[in-house]
Design a protein around this motif. Structure first.
Motif, PDB file in Angstrom:
ATOM      1  N   LYS A 150       0.051  -2.728 -13.016  1.00 45.65           N
ATOM      2  CA  LYS A 150       1.334  -2.031 -13.187  1.00 45.65           C
ATOM      3  C   LYS A 150       2.287  -2.207 -12.015  1.00 45.65           C
ATOM      4  O   LYS A 150       3.366  -1.618 -11.990  1.00 45.65           O
ATOM      5  CB  LYS A 150       1.084  -0.551 -13.477  1.00 45.65           C
ATOM      6  CG  LYS A 150       0.356   0.215 -12.396  1.00 45.65           C
ATOM      7  CD  LYS A 150       0.126   1.668 -12.833  1.00 45.65           C
ATOM      8  CE  LYS A 150      -0.483   2.475 -11.693  1.00 45.65           C
ATOM      9  NZ  LYS A 150      -1.022   3.754 -12.130  1.00 45.65           N
ATOM     10  N   TYR A 151       1.891  -3.013 -11.001  1.00 48.37           N
ATOM     11  CA  TYR A 151       2.766  -3.155  -9.828  1.00 48.37           C
ATOM     12  C   TYR A 151       3.384  -4.552  -9.748  1.00 48.37           C
ATOM     13  O   TYR A 151       2.725  -5.545 -10.009  1.00 48.37           O
ATOM     14  CB  TYR A 151       1.981  -2.868  -8.551  1.00 48.37           C
ATOM     15  CG  TYR A 151       1.431  -1.469  -8.509  1.00 48.37           C
ATOM     16  CD1 TYR A 151       2.282  -0.377  -8.300  1.00 48.37           C
ATOM     17  CD2 TYR A 151       0.071  -1.216  -8.716  1.00 48.37           C
ATOM     18  CE1 TYR A 151       1.790   0.923  -8.296  1.00 48.37           C
ATOM     19  CE2 TYR A 151      -0.432   0.082  -8.703  1.00 48.37           C
ATOM     20  CZ  TYR A 151       0.432   1.146  -8.490  1.00 48.37           C
ATOM     21  OH  TYR A 151      -0.053   2.426  -8.478  1.00 48.37           O
ATOM     22  N   GLU A 152       4.651  -4.595  -9.361  1.00 48.76           N
ATOM     23  CA  GLU A 152       5.353  -5.874  -9.203  1.00 48.76           C
ATOM     24  C   GLU A 152       5.369  -6.341  -7.751  1.00 48.76           C
ATOM     25  O   GLU A 152       5.698  -7.480  -7.454  1.00 48.76           O
ATOM     26  CB  GLU A 152       6.795  -5.746  -9.713  1.00 48.76           C
ATOM     27  CG  GLU A 152       6.875  -5.598 -11.224  1.00 48.76           C
ATOM     28  CD  GLU A 152       8.196  -4.996 -11.674  1.00 48.76           C
ATOM     29  OE1 GLU A 152       9.159  -5.007 -10.883  1.00 48.76           O
ATOM     30  OE2 GLU A 152       8.253  -4.504 -12.818  1.00 48.76           O
ATOM     31  N   ASN A 153       5.070  -5.405  -6.836  1.00 50.86           N
ATOM     32  CA  ASN A 153       5.061  -5.727  -5.400  1.00 50.86           C
ATOM     33  C   ASN A 153       3.885  -5.040  -4.719  1.00 50.86           C
ATOM     34  O   ASN A 153       3.557  -3.900  -5.057  1.00 50.86           O
ATOM     35  CB  ASN A 153       6.348  -5.230  -4.727  1.00 50.86           C
ATOM     36  CG  ASN A 153       7.595  -5.821  -5.347  1.00 50.86           C
ATOM     37  OD1 ASN A 153       8.031  -6.897  -4.975  1.00 50.86           O
ATOM     38  ND2 ASN A 153       8.170  -5.106  -6.323  1.00 50.86           N
ATOM     39  N   PHE A 154       3.279  -5.740  -3.776  1.00 52.28           N
ATOM     40  CA  PHE A 154       2.209  -5.142  -2.958  1.00 52.28           C
ATOM     41  C   PHE A 154       2.541  -5.294  -1.488  1.00 52.28           C
ATOM     42  O   PHE A 154       2.963  -6.366  -1.046  1.00 52.28           O
ATOM     43  CB  PHE A 154       0.865  -5.852  -3.208  1.00 52.28           C
ATOM     44  CG  PHE A 154       0.191  -5.430  -4.476  1.00 52.28           C
ATOM     45  CD1 PHE A 154      -0.508  -4.231  -4.546  1.00 52.28           C
ATOM     46  CD2 PHE A 154       0.248  -6.231  -5.603  1.00 52.28           C
ATOM     47  CE1 PHE A 154      -1.132  -3.834  -5.723  1.00 52.28           C
ATOM     48  CE2 PHE A 154      -0.383  -5.852  -6.789  1.00 52.28           C
ATOM     49  CZ  PHE A 154      -1.068  -4.649  -6.844  1.00 52.28           C
ATOM     50  N   VAL A 155       2.347  -4.210  -0.733  1.00 52.07           N
ATOM     51  CA  VAL A 155       2.379  -4.290   0.732  1.00 52.07           C
ATOM     52  C   VAL A 155       0.937  -4.134   1.187  1.00 52.07           C
ATOM     53  O   VAL A 155       0.296  -3.115   0.908  1.00 52.07           O
ATOM     54  CB  VAL A 155       3.256  -3.164   1.338  1.00 52.07           C
ATOM     55  CG1 VAL A 155       3.200  -3.210   2.868  1.00 52.07           C
ATOM     56  CG2 VAL A 155       4.692  -3.280   0.857  1.00 52.07           C
ATOM     57  N   LEU A 156       0.407  -5.173   1.838  1.00 52.55           N
ATOM     58  CA  LEU A 156      -1.002  -5.156   2.238  1.00 52.55           C
ATOM     59  C   LEU A 156      -1.137  -5.161   3.748  1.00 52.55           C
ATOM     60  O   LEU A 156      -0.587  -6.024   4.429  1.00 52.55           O
ATOM     61  CB  LEU A 156      -1.730  -6.388   1.679  1.00 52.55           C
ATOM     62  CG  LEU A 156      -1.754  -6.559   0.163  1.00 52.55           C
ATOM     63  CD1 LEU A 156      -2.495  -7.845  -0.197  1.00 52.55           C
ATOM     64  CD2 LEU A 156      -2.391  -5.362  -0.526  1.00 52.55           C
ATOM     65  N   GLU A 157      -1.867  -4.196   4.269  1.00 50.31           N
ATOM     66  CA  GLU A 157      -2.254  -4.242   5.683  1.00 50.31           C
ATOM     67  C   GLU A 157      -3.537  -5.057   5.756  1.00 50.31           C
ATOM     68  O   GLU A 157      -4.515  -4.741   5.079  1.00 50.31           O
ATOM     69  CB  GLU A 157      -2.509  -2.829   6.222  1.00 50.31           C
ATOM     70  CG  GLU A 157      -2.924  -2.877   7.668  1.00 50.31           C
ATOM     71  CD  GLU A 157      -3.548  -1.586   8.179  1.00 50.31           C
ATOM     72  OE1 GLU A 157      -4.579  -1.678   8.889  1.00 50.31           O
ATOM     73  OE2 GLU A 157      -3.038  -0.505   7.873  1.00 50.31           O
ATOM     74  N   LEU A 158      -3.540  -6.123   6.564  1.00 54.07           N
ATOM     75  CA  LEU A 158      -4.671  -7.054   6.569  1.00 54.07           C
ATOM     76  C   LEU A 158      -5.315  -7.145   7.949  1.00 54.07           C
ATOM     77  O   LEU A 158      -4.645  -7.420   8.946  1.00 54.07           O
ATOM     78  CB  LEU A 158      -4.201  -8.444   6.132  1.00 54.07           C
ATOM     79  CG  LEU A 158      -3.581  -8.486   4.723  1.00 54.07           C
ATOM     80  CD1 LEU A 158      -2.955  -9.836   4.455  1.00 54.07           C
ATOM     81  CD2 LEU A 158      -4.629  -8.150   3.661  1.00 54.07           C
ATOM     82  N   SER A 159      -6.621  -6.938   8.001  1.00 47.23           N
ATOM     83  CA  SER A 159      -7.357  -7.093   9.262  1.00 47.23           C
ATOM     84  C   SER A 159      -7.786  -8.547   9.408  1.00 47.23           C
ATOM     85  O   SER A 159      -7.793  -9.309   8.429  1.00 47.23           O
ATOM     86  CB  SER A 159      -8.602  -6.202   9.246  1.00 47.23           C
ATOM     87  OG  SER A 159      -9.536  -6.709   8.307  1.00 47.23           O
ATOM     88  N   SER A 160      -8.158  -8.918  10.614  1.00 48.98           N
ATOM     89  CA  SER A 160      -8.639 -10.296  10.835  1.00 48.98           C
ATOM     90  C   SER A 160      -9.868 -10.569   9.972  1.00 48.98           C
ATOM     91  O   SER A 160     -10.059 -11.674   9.473  1.00 48.98           O
ATOM     92  CB  SER A 160      -8.954 -10.524  12.312  1.00 48.98           C
ATOM     93  OG  SER A 160      -9.847  -9.538  12.781  1.00 48.98           O
ATOM     94  N   PHE A 161     -10.702  -9.541   9.757  1.00 53.41           N
ATOM     95  CA  PHE A 161     -11.923  -9.742   8.944  1.00 53.41           C
ATOM     96  C   PHE A 161     -11.555 -10.090   7.501  1.00 53.41           C
ATOM     97  O   PHE A 161     -12.212 -10.905   6.859  1.00 53.41           O
ATOM     98  CB  PHE A 161     -12.803  -8.482   8.929  1.00 53.41           C
ATOM     99  CG  PHE A 161     -13.199  -7.995  10.292  1.00 53.41           C
ATOM    100  CD1 PHE A 161     -13.232  -8.849  11.390  1.00 53.41           C
ATOM    101  CD2 PHE A 161     -13.525  -6.663  10.489  1.00 53.41           C
ATOM    102  CE1 PHE A 161     -13.593  -8.395  12.648  1.00 53.41           C
ATOM    103  CE2 PHE A 161     -13.890  -6.196  11.744  1.00 53.41           C
ATOM    104  CZ  PHE A 161     -13.920  -7.061  12.823  1.00 53.41           C
TER     105      PHE A 161
END
Length: 445
Positions: A150-161
């Motif tokens: 249901k989402y058109e956009n994602f904001v992802l916080e990404l770790s090095s792992f």
């Protein structure tokens, strides 16, 4: 024949991936070496997904077509080594889930500031009317949200792992907030390995994509000078004016993209401090690229109050402010915290050291800290680092005790700061648990 996906780790990312994989027709098996939390067990049972905990059944795992490994499991884990030897592909949740969405992805990484930047970006986009979700290293599992379609956009916080486990993942907008030594215990104590890991965020980007980064960060600039990237670069800086990107001019943030300019007075931003000016620059650049109106960006920045466990003011008791910065799990984050202290500070520090070098904190500790309270199982390194600078260093082994000791040490107009510079796993479940225990202990004074 169904493709067999084995998931290592039955936490937020593992269970989210299991839900998505089941929906997409995979044969799914979840295996956790530790204990799976009751709430996650219930989800697996309700979705009729096979699982095990408190141990790995090798014959069931090695038989996988593909394995999703939770970010907390190191590559050195015996089961992961065996999978690599057998040539089984081991990926992260981010890699797995991204294939099943056509949404626009904003990926944000960095040693510090990524949670604040991701949360702020999410607020800006949501307030600007976009259909957007927040995920990755924060909040609800990215894979589970992809499964909801249901989402058109994602904001992802990404770790090095999480980035270590990608092959084709490519965000449309990538952000690298900064670099400082962190998690070196997972990178053979080589800073360059950790840096290379962070830059994986841009490795699959094309000339249609954007890479936003801190132009004041020496290590970032050095890496970029040696490794060409395909994405369009959009730097930000508080030290110099730029032709393209975000910079500071006369106490204003200026965002300049394709000869269009947008300005915002720094004094009106809801979260203060130079590092937060940079976080605001990165978030505003993203919002501008995604065509959010200037007025909307200004209003959002004014209203944003920051993230829980990041320089969070808890209570003022007898003219002493108690501040929860439990999210500071490395030296660089604690540097920002100490730097922003204006009153004599009782500093609560310690936990699981990830190869920390405390020397950069010495001038700040000398200037601002009147007493140190160690909160960890092994505090020797902290005592060695600051023993000559601070007269009072007290060891404690529980949050309640640490806060009680702080209460006895403070005088009028002091500050008590929990900013551990370390991971929390020796005495707490995670940094959130540590922060909540601190707040509870303060409220109980």
């Amino acid at each position: 024949m169904k493709e067999r996906l084995v998931i290592l780790g039955g936490g937020e990312s593992g269970v989210g991936t299991a839900i998505l994989a089941k929906k997409k027709g995979f044969e799914v098996f979840v295996s956790d070496f530790g204990k799976i939390k009751e709430k996650y067990k219930q989800v697996l049972i309700n979705n009729e997904i096979e699982w095990e905990d408190e141990g790995h059944s090798e014959e069931k795992i090695l038989f996988a077509d593909v394995v999703m490994k939770s970010p907390g499991i190191p590559d050195k884990a015996p089961i992961v080594k065996k999978l690599h030897e057998k040539g089984v592909k081991v990926i992260s949740e981010i890699e797995f889930a991204a294939k099943f969405t056509k949404a626009t992805i904003v990926g944000i990484t960095g040693s510090n500031g990524k949670t604040t930047t991701a949360s702020l970006t999410y607020e800006l986009l949501k307030y600007g009317g976009l259909n957007v979700a927040l995920g990755g290293n924060i909040g609800k599992s990215f894979a589970e949200q992809v499964s909801e379609e249901k989402y058109e956009n994602f904001v992802l916080e990404l770790s090095s792992f999480q980035l270590d486990g990608i092959e084709t993942f490519s965000p449309h907008i990538a952000v690298l907030t900064n670099l400082s030594p962190d998690h070196l215990d997972r990178y053979d104590y080589k800073y360059e390995n950790y840096i290379a890991s962070k830059f994986r965020i841009t490795m699959n980007q094309t000339s249609q994509d954007y890479f936003i980064y801190d132009a004041d960060d020496v290590e970032i600039i050095k890496w970029l000078s040696q490794n060409p990237i395909k994405a369009q670069p959009l730097p930000f800086s508080v030290k110099k004016e730029l032709n393209q990107g975000a910079f500071k001019r006369n106490n204003e943030i200026i965002i300049k993209i394709n000869n269009k300019e947008f300005n915002m007075p720094i004094a009106t931003i809801g979260i203060q401090g130079e590092h937060n000016v940079k976080n605001a620059m990165a978030a505003s650049t993203i919002a501008t690229l995604l065509r959010i109106r200037k007025q909307t960006i200004r209003e959002s920045l004014e209203g944003f109050q920051g993230v829980e466990h990041r320089l969070e003011k808890v209570l003022k008791i007898h003219n002493v402010m108690y501040i929860n910065d439990s999210k500071a799990t490395n030296v660089n984050a604690t540097y920002f915290a100490l730097d922003s202290m204006e009153n004599p500070t009782v500093w609560i520090v310690g936990g699981v050291d990830k190869g920390n070098d405390y020397s950069e904190l010495l001038p700040l500790v000398n200037e601002k800290v009147k007493a140190i309270i160690c909160l960890g199982v092994d505090n020797q390194k902290i005592i060695n680092a600051f023993g000559n600078v601070v007269e009072t260093i007290i060891e404690t082994d529980s949050m309640a005790m640490a806060v009680q000791v702080a209460y006895k040490l403070v005088e009028n107009n002091n500050t008590v700061l929990l900013s551990p510079a370390c991971a929390s796993f020796d005495l707490f479940e995670n940094y959130e648990d540590r922060g909540r225990q601190f707040k509870e202990a303060v409220r109980n004074l």
